[in-house]
Write an enzyme that holds these catalytic residues in place. Sequence first.
Site, short mmCIF file in Angstrom:
data_model
loop_
_atom_site.label_atom_id
_atom_site.label_comp_id
_atom_site.label_asym_id
_atom_site.label_seq_id
_atom_site.Cartn_x
_atom_site.Cartn_y
_atom_site.Cartn_z
N GLY A 13 41.18 34.85 37.83
CA GLY A 13 42.23 35.69 37.26
C GLY A 13 43.48 35.74 38.12
O GLY A 13 43.57 35.10 39.18
N ASP A 36 33.60 33.10 38.45
CA ASP A 36 34.25 33.56 37.23
C ASP A 36 33.48 33.00 36.05
O ASP A 36 32.67 32.08 36.21
CB ASP A 36 35.72 33.12 37.18
CG ASP A 36 36.58 34.04 36.32
OD1 ASP A 36 36.27 34.21 35.13
OD2 ASP A 36 37.57 34.58 36.83
N TYR A 144 42.02 50.47 28.53
CA TYR A 144 42.03 50.01 29.94
C TYR A 144 42.10 51.20 30.89
O TYR A 144 41.33 51.30 31.85
CB TYR A 144 43.23 49.08 30.14
CG TYR A 144 43.38 48.51 31.53
CD1 TYR A 144 42.38 47.73 32.11
CD2 TYR A 144 44.55 48.73 32.26
CE1 TYR A 144 42.54 47.19 33.37
CE2 TYR A 144 44.71 48.19 33.53
CZ TYR A 144 43.70 47.43 34.08
OH TYR A 144 43.86 46.90 35.35
#
Length: 320
Positions: A13, A36, A144
């Site tokens: 990321g 990942d 979020y």
Amino acid sequence: MNSKKILIIGASGQIGSELSLKLRELYGNDNVVASDIKEGNEELMSSGPFEIADATDQPRIEALIEQYKITDVYLMAAMLSGTAEKMPMKAWDLNMNSLFIILNLAKEKKIEKVYWPSSIAVFGPTTPKQDTPQTTIMEPSTVYGISKQAGERWCEYYFNKYGVDVRSIRYPGIISYKTLPGGGTTDYAIEIFHEALKTGTYTSFLSENTSLPMMFMEDAIKATIDIMQAPAENIKVRSSYNLAAMTFTPKELASEIKKQMPDFKISYVPDFRQAIADSWPASIDDSEAKKDWNWDFEYDLEKLTTAMFEGLKVNAVKEN
């Protein structure tokens, strides 16, 4: 320092990829395992161990910790604000279950130290917008933000109840020339540089006077490593620390870009991310981080703009 064995989850990321490389530089390539659900860039893949792993797959994560004798975990996997609004349940599952896996492994003494990133998204429309304090009203209005606020409470709980050495920072918007935007509300501040070089124009998805806290990636990486290297007794906040560098609007950023590209043009067509941005603070009080572990930033808006253009131009030369 070399007794450390580090696992980064979510290493492909935006923050994870650059953090992994910096940690390898500090602790040695073989001592930092990147992982990942998808492969990362060439430098990340070739500079040290890389493992494909789903952050919510407990047996896989536990097997990696055992295989590499991991001491410290940096849990960077998350679904960011803009993307999470489109897939609320998937975002909640990823953002929360991945954290529980790591906190429970630390509780069972299978790892020594945990880093988990939070965000200014934990704040909401009722939070004081200017110089948002460390401890204040937190009523997030996004998926979020809700997951990050819940995560902060669980981190503090696991520290108080089980002595888990978990550390966290509330990141502002992070800006980097090395990785592409990942679906966040502050990503306009990365996209604008790419489009300025490509077309000389940019259409912002936030309105011109939307003021948000921002930070250059170099400072974000430095803060992450600094808090993890600080003595445990210095870490007084076990939910998550406020962190700040600069605050600016799309209009102010465009003005800075025009100093280097006088013909650059910007327009504004706010989308669903405007409501998210409007619920966040305009500036952050990070005095607790400064006091407890000597945090300070290096990059202001002018220095950031220069670094972004220089970095993107070097990348373009490499690609060609």
